[in-house]
Design a protein around this motif. Structure first.
Motif, PDB file in Angstrom:
ATOM      1  N   MET A 329       0.829  -1.209   0.000  1.00 54.13           N
ATOM      2  CA  MET A 329       0.000   0.000   0.000  1.00 54.13           C
ATOM      3  C   MET A 329       0.864   1.259   0.000  1.00 54.13           C
ATOM      4  SD  MET A 329      -3.160   0.549  -0.345  1.00 54.13           S
ATOM      5  CE  MET A 329      -3.855   2.165  -0.729  1.00 54.13           C
ATOM      6  N   GLN A 330       2.061   1.167   0.581  1.00 55.86           N
ATOM      7  CA  GLN A 330       2.944   2.333   0.565  1.00 55.86           C
ATOM      8  C   GLN A 330       3.329   2.704  -0.858  1.00 55.86           C
ATOM      9  OE1 GLN A 330       3.221  -0.362   2.408  1.00 55.86           O
ATOM     10  NE2 GLN A 330       4.159   0.009   4.420  1.00 55.86           N
ATOM     11  N   ALA A 331       3.527   1.696  -1.707  1.00 51.84           N
ATOM     12  CA  ALA A 331       3.873   1.969  -3.102  1.00 51.84           C
ATOM     13  C   ALA A 331       2.706   2.630  -3.827  1.00 51.84           C
ATOM     14  CB  ALA A 331       4.271   0.676  -3.807  1.00 51.84           C
ATOM     15  N   LEU A 332       1.485   2.175  -3.545  1.00 51.07           N
ATOM     16  CA  LEU A 332       0.321   2.803  -4.164  1.00 51.07           C
ATOM     17  C   LEU A 332       0.139   4.220  -3.643  1.00 51.07           C
ATOM     18  CD1 LEU A 332      -2.079   2.661  -6.029  1.00 51.07           C
ATOM     19  CD2 LEU A 332      -3.394   1.544  -4.213  1.00 51.07           C
ATOM     20  N   ASP A 333       0.404   4.436  -2.352  1.00 55.96           N
ATOM     21  CA  ASP A 333       0.323   5.789  -1.797  1.00 55.96           C
ATOM     22  C   ASP A 333       1.278   6.734  -2.531  1.00 55.96           C
ATOM     23  OD1 ASP A 333      -1.633   5.324   0.084  1.00 55.96           O
ATOM     24  OD2 ASP A 333      -0.225   4.860   1.698  1.00 55.96           O
ATOM     25  N   ARG A 334       2.510   6.273  -2.750  1.00 58.07           N
ATOM     26  CA  ARG A 334       3.481   7.113  -3.451  1.00 58.07           C
ATOM     27  C   ARG A 334       3.032   7.386  -4.885  1.00 58.07           C
ATOM     28  NH1 ARG A 334       7.168   3.767  -0.570  1.00 58.07           N
ATOM     29  NH2 ARG A 334       7.407   2.388  -2.369  1.00 58.07           N
ATOM     30  N   ALA A 335       2.475   6.365  -5.527  1.00 59.05           N
ATOM     31  CA  ALA A 335       2.006   6.548  -6.897  1.00 59.05           C
ATOM     32  C   ALA A 335       0.855   7.554  -6.956  1.00 59.05           C
ATOM     33  CB  ALA A 335       1.561   5.201  -7.480  1.00 59.05           C
ATOM     34  N   LEU A 336      -0.065   7.452  -6.013  1.00 61.23           N
ATOM     35  CA  LEU A 336      -1.187   8.387  -5.965  1.00 61.23           C
ATOM     36  C   LEU A 336      -0.701   9.815  -5.768  1.00 61.23           C
ATOM     37  CD1 LEU A 336      -3.589   6.243  -3.754  1.00 61.23           C
ATOM     38  CD2 LEU A 336      -4.036   6.935  -6.115  1.00 61.23           C
ATOM     39  N   ALA A 337       0.232  10.001  -4.845  1.00 58.27           N
ATOM     40  CA  ALA A 337       0.759  11.341  -4.592  1.00 58.27           C
ATOM     41  C   ALA A 337       1.463  11.889  -5.821  1.00 58.27           C
ATOM     42  CB  ALA A 337       1.709  11.304  -3.394  1.00 58.27           C
ATOM     43  N   THR A 338       2.246  11.046  -6.484  1.00 60.66           N
ATOM     44  CA  THR A 338       2.981  11.476  -7.673  1.00 60.66           C
ATOM     45  C   THR A 338       2.037  11.873  -8.799  1.00 60.66           C
ATOM     46  OG1 THR A 338       4.853  10.046  -7.133  1.00 60.66           O
ATOM     47  CG2 THR A 338       4.648  10.761  -9.423  1.00 60.66           C
ATOM     48  N   VAL A 339       1.034  11.050  -9.056  1.00 64.71           N
ATOM     49  CA  VAL A 339       0.117  11.316 -10.164  1.00 64.71           C
ATOM     50  C   VAL A 339      -0.750  12.527  -9.874  1.00 64.71           C
ATOM     51  CG1 VAL A 339      -1.851  10.400 -11.440  1.00 64.71           C
ATOM     52  CG2 VAL A 339       0.113   8.944 -10.979  1.00 64.71           C
ATOM     53  N   LEU A 340      -1.246  12.646  -8.660  1.00 69.01           N
ATOM     54  CA  LEU A 340      -2.105  13.784  -8.339  1.00 69.01           C
ATOM     55  C   LEU A 340      -1.324  15.088  -8.330  1.00 69.01           C
ATOM     56  CD1 LEU A 340      -4.419  12.266  -5.593  1.00 69.01           C
ATOM     57  CD2 LEU A 340      -4.997  12.829  -7.947  1.00 69.01           C
ATOM     58  N   ALA A 341      -0.043  15.028  -7.961  1.00 70.11           N
ATOM     59  CA  ALA A 341       0.784  16.227  -7.982  1.00 70.11           C
ATOM     60  C   ALA A 341       0.993  16.726  -9.402  1.00 70.11           C
ATOM     61  CB  ALA A 341       2.131  15.951  -7.318  1.00 70.11           C
ATOM     62  N   ALA A 342       1.013  15.779 -10.358  1.00 71.11           N
ATOM     63  CA  ALA A 342       1.225  16.136 -11.763  1.00 71.11           C
ATOM     64  C   ALA A 342      -0.081  16.250 -12.530  1.00 71.11           C
ATOM     65  CB  ALA A 342       2.113  15.081 -12.430  1.00 71.11           C
ATOM     66  N   ARG A 343      -1.197  16.235 -11.812  1.00 69.49           N
ATOM     67  CA  ARG A 343      -2.523  16.212 -12.445  1.00 69.49           C
ATOM     68  C   ARG A 343      -2.736  17.422 -13.315  1.00 69.49           C
ATOM     69  NH1 ARG A 343      -6.762  15.696 -15.032  1.00 69.49           N
ATOM     70  NH2 ARG A 343      -8.802  15.253 -14.129  1.00 69.49           N
ATOM     71  N   ILE A 344      -3.170  17.190 -14.544  1.00 66.57           N
ATOM     72  CA  ILE A 344      -3.569  18.282 -15.430  1.00 66.57           C
ATOM     73  C   ILE A 344      -4.825  18.918 -14.857  1.00 66.57           C
ATOM     74  CG2 ILE A 344      -4.378  18.844 -17.760  1.00 66.57           C
ATOM     75  CD1 ILE A 344      -2.791  16.393 -18.704  1.00 66.57           C
ATOM     76  N   PRO A 345      -4.878  20.257 -14.759  1.00 64.01           N
ATOM     77  CA  PRO A 345      -6.063  20.892 -14.182  1.00 64.01           C
ATOM     78  C   PRO A 345      -7.342  20.411 -14.828  1.00 64.01           C
ATOM     79  CG  PRO A 345      -4.338  22.501 -14.606  1.00 64.01           C
ATOM     80  CD  PRO A 345      -3.886  21.221 -15.234  1.00 64.01           C
ATOM     81  N   ARG A 346      -8.378  20.303 -14.009  1.00 66.30           N
ATOM     82  CA  ARG A 346      -9.664  19.834 -14.528  1.00 66.30           C
ATOM     83  C   ARG A 346     -10.176  20.737 -15.639  1.00 66.30           C
ATOM     84  NH1 ARG A 346     -11.188  19.620  -8.974  1.00 66.30           N
ATOM     85  NH2 ARG A 346     -11.162  17.506  -8.150  1.00 66.30           N
ATOM     86  N   ARG A 347     -10.660  20.131 -16.689  1.00 68.36           N
ATOM     87  CA  ARG A 347     -11.285  20.899 -17.761  1.00 68.36           C
ATOM     88  C   ARG A 347     -12.762  21.044 -17.461  1.00 68.36           C
ATOM     89  NH1 ARG A 347      -9.963  18.295 -23.370  1.00 68.36           N
ATOM     90  NH2 ARG A 347     -11.138  16.594 -22.431  1.00 68.36           N
ATOM     91  N   ARG A 348     -13.337  22.107 -17.961  1.00 68.57           N
ATOM     92  CA  ARG A 348     -14.778  22.275 -17.788  1.00 68.57           C
ATOM     93  C   ARG A 348     -15.527  21.182 -18.527  1.00 68.57           C
ATOM     94  NH1 ARG A 348     -16.394  28.664 -18.075  1.00 68.57           N
ATOM     95  NH2 ARG A 348     -15.090  29.360 -16.322  1.00 68.57           N
ATOM     96  N   ARG A 349     -16.548  20.711 -17.910  1.00 70.69           N
ATOM     97  CA  ARG A 349     -17.312  19.625 -18.520  1.00 70.69           C
ATOM     98  C   ARG A 349     -18.146  20.180 -19.670  1.00 70.69           C
ATOM     99  NH1 ARG A 349     -17.605  15.173 -15.564  1.00 70.69           N
ATOM    100  NH2 ARG A 349     -19.618  14.580 -16.398  1.00 70.69           N
TER     101      ARG A 349
END
Length: 356
Positions: A329-349
């Motif tokens: 789970m620690q590896a998934l936690d790191r992956a989640l943090a990494t991906v969300l930190a690089a998240r492209i801003p939400r586009r308007r629906r």
């Protein structure tokens, strides 16, 4: 308490099996010349501390005395942090495994024989190595007389860790050697690495452990909890993952097939896809490619497919991280943090996208 002990036994068995599989895969990559490094400026002292932290419970369970002296004046090298930690973990794990309860393990760093080198030494008071064992200690599947059916001790493993470590250190331009006075005299493993050159020191250092998940997604508080589309066809795994993600303050939409995932994604605003690759009615790569094209959605592949071509395929589809089961789970936690930190801003629906 009895149940906790049972779970601890199961976990140790799973971790051992995962380690054996990883070692066999690494050995295959080595023999095919496919093993690669993700190089950057790294702090050897920080990596050593991480490896020691991962083995803290092992030291405590055997009552081993740990002495750490990190005195190298220049601990920065040009290397792969994950692979260097793998080497240190392998050597430290052996020191713990082959040292009797109450023994001592010393970890030292110092300037190498030349000014532009760093020397890392890991010494134990364990069972030691004979001259014959020293001659083959870095050979694949070599475990020594102590691990043979007629030996006086029986230890786990298949004898791949030091073989892989030797190759990884050589790929870093370094060397590793084993020294022992014989049976019962303990063992010393000495690792020599080149320090980073001046031009390499200008490169930003690799970041440390992942920040808290929601903080990594941005400084501003989200207007709603981050919503994950979880796609996993194995019901028990899907249920357990969903529960773990909910505990981390995520909203989770769970699907067991590509069709279910498409239906959920069509009627909801999604921040992240976490998906298996092999699914009953398609595969996660196709789903990832669709969602990336439609809404620039980032993704994490969580799958049993872990060969090099599987990773290349998932990355080509748009997965930012590829995790091979079983996953801590620690590896998934790191992956989640990494991906969300690089998240492209939400586009308007768009108008034809419903919201919930």
């Amino acid at each position: 308490e009895r149940t906790r002990e049972d779970f601890a036994t199961i976990r140790r068995s799973v971790e051992l099996e995962a380690r054996l599989i990883d070692d066999l895969l690494d050995l295959t990559r080595i023999t095919r010349g496919k093993l690669s490094l993700n190089l950057g400026r790294q702090d050897v002292h920080a990596i050593l501390k991480d490896a020691l932290a991962a083995l803290r419970s092992d030291f405590e369970q055997k009552g081993l005395q740990l002495e750490v002296e990190l005195r190298a004046p220049e601990p920065r090298v040009w290397g792969d942090a994950v692979r260097l930690q793998q080497v240190f973990w392998n050597v430290l794990k052996n020191a713990v495994k082959f040292t009797p309860a109450g023994g001592r393990v010393q970890v030292r760093t110092r300037r190498g024989a030349e000014p532009d080198r760093i020397c890392i030494e890991i010494q134990d008071t364990g069972i030691g190595l004979t001259a014959e064992e020293l001659a083959s200690v870095f050979d694949a599947f070599s475990q020594g007389e102590h691990a043979s059916p007629g030996g006086s001790h029986r230890f786990g493993g298949v004898g791949l860790g030091l073989t892989i470590s030797n190759t990884l250190i050589a790929m870093h331009g370094g060397s590793i050697e084993a020294v022992s006075g014989g049976r019962g005299q303990g063992a010393l493993f000495r690792i020599d690495l080149p320090v980073a050159r001046p031009e390499q020191l200008d490169v930003p250092e690799e970041s440390g452990p992942a920040a808290p998940l929601l903080a990594a997604a941005g400084a501003e508080e989200p207007r709603r909890p981050r919503r994950i589309l979880l796609v996993e066809d194995h019901e028990a795994t899907r249920r357990a993952l969903a529960q773990l993600l909910k505990r981390r303050q995520f909203e989770v939409l769970a699907a067991g097939s590509v069709a279910e995932a498409r239906a959920l994604a069509e009627n909801a605003e999604i921040d992240l896809l976490v998906s298996d690759i092999g699914l009953p009615d398609g595969n996660g790569c196709e789903l990832m490619a669709e969602l990336r094209e439609q809404r620039q959605l980032p993704g994490i592949a969580l799958t049993g497919y872990g060969m090099d071509h599987d990773i290349v395929r998932s990355q080509a589809a748009g997965f930012l991280v590829h995790l091979t089961k079983p996953v801590a789970m620690q590896a998934l936690d790191r992956a989640l943090a990494t991906v969300l930190a690089a998240r492209i801003p939400r586009r308007r629906r768009t108008s034809n996208q419903a919201s919930i």
